[in-house]
Design an enzyme around this catalytic site. Structure first.
Site, short mmCIF file in Angstrom:
data_model
loop_
_atom_site.label_atom_id
_atom_site.label_comp_id
_atom_site.label_asym_id
_atom_site.label_seq_id
_atom_site.Cartn_x
_atom_site.Cartn_y
_atom_site.Cartn_z
CG HIS A 250 -2.33 25.10 41.76
ND1 HIS A 250 -1.43 24.10 41.43
CD2 HIS A 250 -3.54 24.49 41.81
CE1 HIS A 250 -2.07 22.97 41.29
NE2 HIS A 250 -3.36 23.17 41.50
CB SER B 60 -1.17 15.52 42.78
OG SER B 60 -1.14 16.92 43.02
CG ASP C 117 -20.14 13.23 44.39
OD1 ASP C 117 -19.59 14.20 43.84
OD2 ASP C 117 -21.28 12.85 44.08
N GLY C 118 -17.21 15.26 45.42
CA GLY C 118 -17.10 16.66 45.78
C GLY C 118 -18.41 17.43 45.69
CB THR D 98 -4.69 18.12 34.49
OG1 THR D 98 -5.72 19.05 34.88
CG2 THR D 98 -4.99 17.56 33.12
CB ILE D 99 -1.39 18.66 38.83
CG1 ILE D 99 -1.04 19.76 39.86
CG2 ILE D 99 -0.27 18.45 37.84
CD1 ILE D 99 0.19 19.42 40.70
CB SER D 100 -4.51 23.49 38.04
OG SER D 100 -5.80 22.94 38.12
#
Length: 230
Positions: free
Chosen positions: A67, A92, A145-146, A60-62
Site C-alpha cells: 500500500h 475493505s 467490474d473494475g 486479501t487486503i494487501s
C-alpha cells in the site's frame, strides 16, 4: 511470514515503513497514520503485521508495504487541486480512505469492488473510521467490474490504484486517465506466475508510458461483473 516493517500499533507500523525508506512522502505517512488498518481487517487478524490478510474467500487486503509503495507512486498525481482518485478492487475500503485523505480540498476518491458483500462491509469500515468521509461524498464505494467501470468524468481521473493483478493493462482504465499526468499503479501478470507492479502515466499529448516498479504477487482482478452500480 510477516515482512520486516510489522508493528504493535498502526503508528509503529507507519514509523517502521518510514524508517525502512518505503514511505518518503509526508502526505503518504499522514494518510496511513490517520487510517487505522485494524478498522479494515477482520477481527482476530494481526492487522499491523506487514503481510496480506484474508478478508474473504480468495480476497486479501494487501501488505502495508505494498500500500505504501502504491501511494508513493501516486502522490504527485493526487496533489492537484480537485483531484479524483479511483481504487479498483477496493476490498475493505482501506486504500480508498487513504487516497481520500491525500487529496486536496474538493477531491473525491471512488472505490469499485465486484463483491457486493465487500462493498457493504467497506462502507461500514469507513463509517467506523470517519463518517464524514462518506457523508461529504469524499469517499464513494460502489459495486462494479473494475475492468469496465467508467466514472464518466470528462476531465479524466488523476490517480488510479488497482488492487489485484490484471493479465493485461485494461484499456478502459488507461482511457480514463487525465492527460497531463494522470497516473495508474497496477499489478500486471497472470495469476500464480510472474507479475510486475507497473506505473502508467498519460502525458499532455495523450501518449502513455509504462514503467515497471518491482515484482509482486497479487490475487487476480475479476472480470465480468454485470449490472454495476452507477
Amino acid at each position: 511470514m510477516a515482512w520486516r516493517c510489522s508493528g504493535a500499533t498502526n503508528a509503529e507500523l507507519v514509523t517502521n515503513l518510514t524508517r525502512a525508506g518505503i514511505i518518503t512522502n509526508n502526505a503518504v505517512a499522514q494518510a496511513m497514520r490517520a487510517t487505522d488498518r485494524a478498522l479494515y481487517c477482520p477481527k482476530g487478524t494481526d492487522a499491523y503485521e506487514d503481510r496480506p490478510q484474508m478478508i474473504s474467500d480468495e480476497v486479501t487486503i494487501s501488505a502495508p508495504h505494498m500500500h505504501a509503495y502504491a501511494l508513493e507512486a501516486l502522490a504527485v498525481a493526487l496533489s492537484r487541486p480537485g483531484s479524483v482518485a479511483l481504487d479498483v478492487g477496493s476490498g475493505s475500503g482501506y486504500l480508498t480512505a487513504c487516497l481520500a485523505r491525500m487529496l486536496p480540498h474538493g477531491g473525491r476518491a471512488y472505490g469499485v469492488e465486484c463483491d457486493k458483500a465487500l462493498v457493504s462491509w467497506s462502507r461500514e469500515n469507513v463509517q467506523r473510521d470517519d463518517p464524514a468521509l462518506l457523508a461529504s461524498n469524499r469517499v464513494s464505494l460502489v459495486h462494479g467490474d473494475g475492468w469496465h467501470h467508467d466514472l464518466g468524468l470528462g476531465d479524466g481521473i488523476d490517480a488510479i490504484h488497482v488492487g489485484a493483478a490484471a493479465a493485461r493493462v485494461p484499456e478502459n482504465l488507461v482511457r480514463q486517465l487525465r492527460p497531463g499526468g494522470g497516473t495508474m499503479v497496477i499489478p500486471v501478470g497472470p495469476a500464480g506466475q510472474h507479475q510486475d507492479l507497473v506505473q502508467v502515466v498519460k502525458h499532455a499529448n495523450g501518449t502513455v508510458t509504462q514503467t515497471r516498479l518491482m515484482g509482486v504477487s497479487y490475487v487476480p482482478l475479476v472480470e465480468g461483473t454485470t449490472n454495476p452500480e452507477q
